[in-house]
Scaffold this motif. Structure first.
Motif, PDB file in Angstrom:
ATOM      1  N   ALA A   1       0.815  -1.211   0.000  1.00  0.00           N
ATOM      2  CA  ALA A   1       0.000   0.000   0.000  1.00  0.00           C
ATOM      3  C   ALA A   1       0.853   1.267   0.000  1.00  0.00           C
ATOM      4  O   ALA A   1       0.335   2.356  -0.251  1.00  0.00           O
ATOM      5  CB  ALA A   1      -0.932   0.001   1.215  1.00  0.00           C
ATOM      6  N   LEU A   2       2.139   1.123   0.257  1.00  0.00           N
ATOM      7  CA  LEU A   2       3.038   2.282   0.287  1.00  0.00           C
ATOM      8  C   LEU A   2       3.460   2.671  -1.125  1.00  0.00           C
ATOM      9  O   LEU A   2       3.456   1.845  -2.034  1.00  0.00           O
ATOM     10  CB  LEU A   2       4.278   1.956   1.118  1.00  0.00           C
ATOM     11  CG  LEU A   2       4.046   1.736   2.610  1.00  0.00           C
ATOM     12  CD1 LEU A   2       5.281   1.124   3.249  1.00  0.00           C
ATOM     13  CD2 LEU A   2       3.685   3.042   3.286  1.00  0.00           C
ATOM     14  N   PRO A   3       3.878   3.930  -1.322  1.00  0.00           N
ATOM     15  CA  PRO A   3       4.359   4.343  -2.648  1.00  0.00           C
ATOM     16  C   PRO A   3       5.708   3.701  -2.979  1.00  0.00           C
ATOM     17  O   PRO A   3       6.397   3.191  -2.088  1.00  0.00           O
ATOM     18  CB  PRO A   3       4.495   5.864  -2.523  1.00  0.00           C
ATOM     19  CG  PRO A   3       4.600   6.129  -1.070  1.00  0.00           C
ATOM     20  CD  PRO A   3       3.889   5.019  -0.355  1.00  0.00           C
ATOM     21  N   GLU A   4       6.067   3.754  -4.258  1.00  0.00           N
ATOM     22  CA  GLU A   4       7.350   3.187  -4.681  1.00  0.00           C
ATOM     23  C   GLU A   4       8.526   4.049  -4.230  1.00  0.00           C
ATOM     24  O   GLU A   4       9.620   3.534  -4.024  1.00  0.00           O
ATOM     25  CB  GLU A   4       7.372   3.004  -6.199  1.00  0.00           C
ATOM     26  CG  GLU A   4       6.455   1.877  -6.644  1.00  0.00           C
ATOM     27  CD  GLU A   4       6.614   1.550  -8.113  1.00  0.00           C
ATOM     28  OE1 GLU A   4       7.722   1.731  -8.651  1.00  0.00           O
ATOM     29  OE2 GLU A   4       5.634   1.098  -8.716  1.00  0.00           O
ATOM     30  N   GLN A   5       8.307   5.347  -4.080  1.00  0.00           N
ATOM     31  CA  GLN A   5       9.358   6.266  -3.635  1.00  0.00           C
ATOM     32  C   GLN A   5       9.260   6.446  -2.124  1.00  0.00           C
ATOM     33  O   GLN A   5       8.192   6.289  -1.532  1.00  0.00           O
ATOM     34  CB  GLN A   5       9.205   7.628  -4.324  1.00  0.00           C
ATOM     35  CG  GLN A   5       9.286   7.573  -5.833  1.00  0.00           C
ATOM     36  CD  GLN A   5      10.656   7.136  -6.313  1.00  0.00           C
ATOM     37  OE1 GLN A   5      11.675   7.653  -5.867  1.00  0.00           O
ATOM     38  NE2 GLN A   5      10.705   6.177  -7.218  1.00  0.00           N
ATOM     39  N   LEU A   6      10.385   6.790  -1.495  1.00  0.00           N
ATOM     40  CA  LEU A   6      10.390   7.019  -0.057  1.00  0.00           C
ATOM     41  C   LEU A   6       9.463   8.168   0.324  1.00  0.00           C
ATOM     42  O   LEU A   6       9.396   9.174  -0.371  1.00  0.00           O
ATOM     43  CB  LEU A   6      11.799   7.378   0.433  1.00  0.00           C
ATOM     44  CG  LEU A   6      12.864   6.299   0.454  1.00  0.00           C
ATOM     45  CD1 LEU A   6      14.181   6.890   0.936  1.00  0.00           C
ATOM     46  CD2 LEU A   6      12.453   5.124   1.317  1.00  0.00           C
ATOM     47  N   VAL A   7       8.780   8.004   1.443  1.00  0.00           N
ATOM     48  CA  VAL A   7       8.020   9.085   2.072  1.00  0.00           C
ATOM     49  C   VAL A   7       8.456   9.129   3.528  1.00  0.00           C
ATOM     50  O   VAL A   7       8.671   8.091   4.164  1.00  0.00           O
ATOM     51  CB  VAL A   7       6.484   8.896   1.971  1.00  0.00           C
ATOM     52  CG1 VAL A   7       6.014   9.040   0.542  1.00  0.00           C
ATOM     53  CG2 VAL A   7       6.040   7.582   2.551  1.00  0.00           C
ATOM     54  N   GLU A   8       8.594  10.342   4.052  1.00  0.00           N
ATOM     55  CA  GLU A   8       8.998  10.467   5.449  1.00  0.00           C
ATOM     56  C   GLU A   8       7.805  10.129   6.344  1.00  0.00           C
ATOM     57  O   GLU A   8       6.679  10.551   6.090  1.00  0.00           O
ATOM     58  CB  GLU A   8       9.511  11.871   5.747  1.00  0.00           C
ATOM     59  CG  GLU A   8      10.118  11.968   7.125  1.00  0.00           C
ATOM     60  CD  GLU A   8      10.993  13.186   7.335  1.00  0.00           C
ATOM     61  OE1 GLU A   8      11.513  13.327   8.454  1.00  0.00           O
ATOM     62  OE2 GLU A   8      11.166  13.983   6.394  1.00  0.00           O
ATOM     63  N   ILE A   9       8.085   9.380   7.388  1.00  0.00           N
ATOM     64  CA  ILE A   9       7.065   8.969   8.344  1.00  0.00           C
ATOM     65  C   ILE A   9       7.152   9.897   9.559  1.00  0.00           C
ATOM     66  O   ILE A   9       8.194   9.947  10.225  1.00  0.00           O
ATOM     67  CB  ILE A   9       7.267   7.494   8.787  1.00  0.00           C
ATOM     68  CG1 ILE A   9       7.352   6.564   7.581  1.00  0.00           C
ATOM     69  CG2 ILE A   9       6.169   7.078   9.757  1.00  0.00           C
ATOM     70  CD1 ILE A   9       6.140   6.560   6.680  1.00  0.00           C
ATOM     71  N   PRO A  10       6.074  10.641   9.843  1.00  0.00           N
ATOM     72  CA  PRO A  10       6.105  11.532  11.018  1.00  0.00           C
ATOM     73  C   PRO A  10       6.293  10.726  12.306  1.00  0.00           C
ATOM     74  O   PRO A  10       5.833   9.582  12.422  1.00  0.00           O
ATOM     75  CB  PRO A  10       4.728  12.199  11.007  1.00  0.00           C
ATOM     76  CG  PRO A  10       4.139  11.929   9.669  1.00  0.00           C
ATOM     77  CD  PRO A  10       4.810  10.702   9.127  1.00  0.00           C
ATOM     78  N   THR A  11       6.954  11.318  13.265  1.00  0.00           N
ATOM     79  CA  THR A  11       7.275  10.643  14.522  1.00  0.00           C
ATOM     80  C   THR A  11       6.041  10.050  15.194  1.00  0.00           C
ATOM     81  O   THR A  11       6.109   8.950  15.750  1.00  0.00           O
ATOM     82  CB  THR A  11       7.974  11.619  15.485  1.00  0.00           C
ATOM     83  OG1 THR A  11       9.060  12.239  14.812  1.00  0.00           O
ATOM     84  CG2 THR A  11       8.507  10.899  16.712  1.00  0.00           C
TER      85      THR A  11
END
Length: 143
Positions: A20-30
């Motif tokens: 379900a996540l994108p192929e590119q990195l996304v920052e995960i909020p703390t």
């Protein structure tokens, strides 16, 4: 204490979550980090995820910033899948915002080897090292 391994159902649920996540990195909020990550003695400063990778940034006083990279796919033995290529590491470094920074990976002396997980670590350098090759420049000999 031994680490609990995920059962087949848990591994499948985790795989579905990763898809379900994108192929590119996304920052995960703390506030979305698991409590176990926040409770670490030295938690990461930043965390990114993509469909295939987890990248964690660690900052320790007096040391270069470290990016720890692992695949999100788990093997049947409870370890993260291995085989992260140079191209993947370079691309992940760029996706995390460090495309223009030099980085190094360290291969320790045998006496200092720690191999508890299939995680790759690179350290971001503040300045290009004198030994680095540059585009359109012949490799220099190190004397």
């Amino acid at each position: 204490m031994t680490e609990r391994r995920l059962n087949r159902t848990e591994r499948r649920a985790l795989t579905a979550q990763h898809r379900a996540l994108p192929e590119q990195l996304v920052e995960i909020p703390t506030h979305l980090w698991p409590p176990s990550a926040i409770a670490l003695k030295a938690p990461p400063e930043r965390v990114w995820r993509s469909r295939s990778f987890l990248v964690q940034q660690y900052v320790v006083d007096g040391a270069p910033t470290r990016l720890s990279i692992n695949r999100l796919r788990m093997l049947g033995n409870g370890r993260w899948a291995d085989g992260i290529t140079w191209d993947e590491i370079q691309n992940l470094k760029a996706q995390a915002g460090y495309a223009e920074r030099y980085a190094v990976e360290i291969f320790p002396a045998a006496r200092d080897l720690v191999d508890v997980a299939n995680v790759r670590h690179i350290w971001l350098l503040d300045e290009p090292p004198a030994y680095a090759w540059r585009r359109n420049e012949a490799p220099r000999s190190v004397d």
